[in-house]
Design a protein around this motif. Structure first.
Motif, PDB file in Angstrom:
ATOM      1  N   ARG A   1      82.233  42.439  57.437  1.00 42.89           N
ATOM      2  CA  ARG A   1      83.258  41.750  56.630  1.00 42.89           C
ATOM      3  C   ARG A   1      82.641  40.982  55.477  1.00 42.89           C
ATOM      4  NH1 ARG A   1      87.040  38.903  60.988  1.00 42.89           N
ATOM      5  NH2 ARG A   1      87.570  40.757  62.129  1.00 42.89           N
ATOM      6  N   ARG A   2      81.446  40.476  55.691  1.00 45.08           N
ATOM      7  CA  ARG A   2      80.747  39.724  54.643  1.00 45.08           C
ATOM      8  C   ARG A   2      80.239  40.663  53.538  1.00 45.08           C
ATOM      9  NH1 ARG A   2      80.849  34.911  54.936  1.00 45.08           N
ATOM     10  NH2 ARG A   2      79.010  33.866  55.669  1.00 45.08           N
ATOM     11  N   GLY A   3      80.191  41.977  53.818  1.00 47.57           N
ATOM     12  CA  GLY A   3      79.760  42.926  52.791  1.00 47.57           C
ATOM     13  C   GLY A   3      78.506  43.695  53.144  1.00 47.57           C
ATOM     14  N   TYR A   4      77.792  43.319  54.224  1.00 51.50           N
ATOM     15  CA  TYR A   4      76.587  44.062  54.623  1.00 51.50           C
ATOM     16  C   TYR A   4      76.982  45.487  55.002  1.00 51.50           C
ATOM     17  CZ  TYR A   4      74.162  39.545  55.103  1.00 51.50           C
ATOM     18  OH  TYR A   4      73.587  38.312  54.869  1.00 51.50           O
ATOM     19  N   LYS A   5      76.049  46.400  54.789  1.00 54.42           N
ATOM     20  CA  LYS A   5      76.300  47.786  55.192  1.00 54.42           C
ATOM     21  C   LYS A   5      75.620  48.009  56.544  1.00 54.42           C
ATOM     22  CE  LYS A   5      75.840  51.329  52.071  1.00 54.42           C
ATOM     23  NZ  LYS A   5      75.072  52.401  51.410  1.00 54.42           N
TER      24      LYS A   5
END
Ligand code: NAD
Length: 420
Positions: free
Chosen positions: A236-240
């Motif tokens: 959700r924070r954007g990490y893949k």
């Protein structure tokens, strides 16, 4: 297995290998270190449990209280077939150091029962939990020793501990255990706390290394409480999230895994196998896969002298307790891996357990955002403090975390004086 390797993977040896170094760097008085190094009390219990088929079985359980210098002992209970007294000792001392790193007023403890919950019914687990609690009645308590969840123990097991303790003292004592369901005095945010804490320290490390979450690939070993929540929150924070695994299977996808979809799939199928748009990969192989952050969130001794050289991550963020051996530490330092050591990285769980204990004792419950804000503040502060120790004393992040912790506990002990 060669003796040297057996010693390398003994969690107690792994713990003392680092804490001895930290105590030396702090030039701690020998006698003081002798007190702090060893657990203060160890209990072994043999627990009779009636199985559903009518037979009586006897299980062995442990509870180790390493320190009560800074407050009540605090630590998880695990149910696994291979838990040992040495492992429990290591976990108890890691709890002392962890609580000191995040500066919460607890000492350290740990517990475990040798059993295989996969082969036990819910009723059998309940009887086991209640008898284990009853055997330890005198040593547990909100002011004495406060258990919490760990491998294979969850909110239901914590609820049985709370209920058994309360039945024995004839009133409800919610603060005797943490990680309870919300309706029984649990805290908002506790289930996700360890995973959220991992994300908070990864955010700080990424910032420090000039990286950004949306260009950072993450591999997570373990998809239980810690691993699955870290995966969901970090996504959700954007990490893949490019890889995840359980004890039975693993997945890798260089384009990133849809973690929300995977969580639903895993709930439904109870396996990661067959999840679309990803390749199957073994758990050990996954540790060495191409990624920027590696999060071991399952077991001890996953990164050892045998595979550390092949780790490709830039950041190692330890969700599990003791996933890296002391021998592997040196290899990782030489490779320039930025290590966020377990006693800092996974301390989000005990931090929110502390908030739960505070709420139970106040009888006043916080909102989820209050819990998360306090957690963020606590973990960011600890991260900065550990890095400051590392810079000041020119040591690795791991030794710095141990130094900070031991310094705090030793300071308290000196102030209290030694009742010898
Ligand atoms: P859990 O029982 O919820 O999950 C454990 C996960 O590890 C499961 O997904 C299991 O399949 C997986 N696993 C086991 N063996 C594996 C292997 N060989 N390869 C890949 N995956 C494997 O336990 P948890 O609470 O998530 O704890 C995980 C680790 O985090 C432990 O080391 C625990 O001590 C530590 N920890 C937990 C908490 C907490 O709040 N629960 C807090 C701090 C640290």
């Amino acid at each position: 297995m060669p003796t040297a390797y057996l010693e390398e993977v003994n969690p107690w040896e792994a713990q003392v290998a680092r804490s001895d170094v930290a105590a030396q760097k702090l030039k701690l008085d020998d006698g003081l270190w002798r007190i702090l190094r060893e657990p203060s009390r160890e209990f072994i219990v043999h627990i009779p449990v009636q199985l559903d088929n009518g037979h009586l079985e006897v299980f062995t359980g442990f509870r180790v209280q390493h320190s009560i210098d800074r407050g009540p002992a605090k630590g998880g209970i695990r149910y696994t077939p291979n838990v040992t007294l040495d492992e429990t000792r290591a976990l108890a001392s890691w709890m002392t150091w962890k609580c000191a790193v995040v500066n919460i007023p607890f000492g350290g403890a740990a517990g475990g029962v040798i059993c295989d919950p996969d082969k036990m019914s819910k009723r059998e687990l309940e009887r086991l939990t209640r008898r284990y609690t009853a055997e330890l009645m005198e040593v547990l308590g909100p002011e004495k020793d406060v258990p919490g969840p760990d491998i294979n123990t969850d909110g239901q097991i914590m609820a049985w501990i709370m209920d058994t303790y309360s039945m024995h003292v004839h009133h409800t004592v919610t603060a005797v255990v943490t990680g309870k369901p919300l309706e029984l005095g649990g805290s908002h945010g506790r289930v996700e706390a360890t995973g959220r804490g991992l994300m908070i320290v990864c955010d700080e490390a990424v910032k420090r290394l000039g990286m950004s979450p949306d260009r950072t690939r993450v591999v997570i070993q373990g998809f239980g409480n810690v691993g699955s929540n870290a995966a969901r929150l970090m996504r959700r924070r954007g990490y893949k999230i490019v890889g995840v695994s359980t004890s039975k299977s693993g997945l890798y996808s260089k384009n990133g895994i849809d973690i929300e979809a995977l969580s639903l799939y895993y709930q439904r199928e109870r396996t990661l196998e067959g999840f679309p748009d990803s390749e199957a990969i073994g758990s050990a192989e996954l540790l060495l896969a191409e990624c920027d952050i590696l999060v071991p969130a399952a077991l001890e001794n996953q990164i050892t002298s045998r595979n550390a050289e092949k780790v490709r991550a830039k950041i190692l963020c330890e969700g599990a307790n003791g996933p890296t051996t002391a021998e592997a530490d040196e290899i990782l330092v030489d490779k320039g891996v930025f290590v966020i050591p377990d006693i800092l990285a996974n301390s989000g769980g005990v931090t929110v357990s502390y908030f739960e204990w505070v709420q139970d004792r106040q009888g006043y419950f916080w909102t989820e955002s209050m819990v998360n804000d306090h957690l963020q503040h606590t973990m960011r502060t600890a991260f900065m403090e550990v890095l400051k120790y590392a810079e000041t004393h020119k040591v690795s992040n791991r030794i710095a975390a141990y130094m900070l912790a031991i310094d705090r506990v030793a300071y308290t002990l000196r102030q209290r004086g030694i009742y010898a």
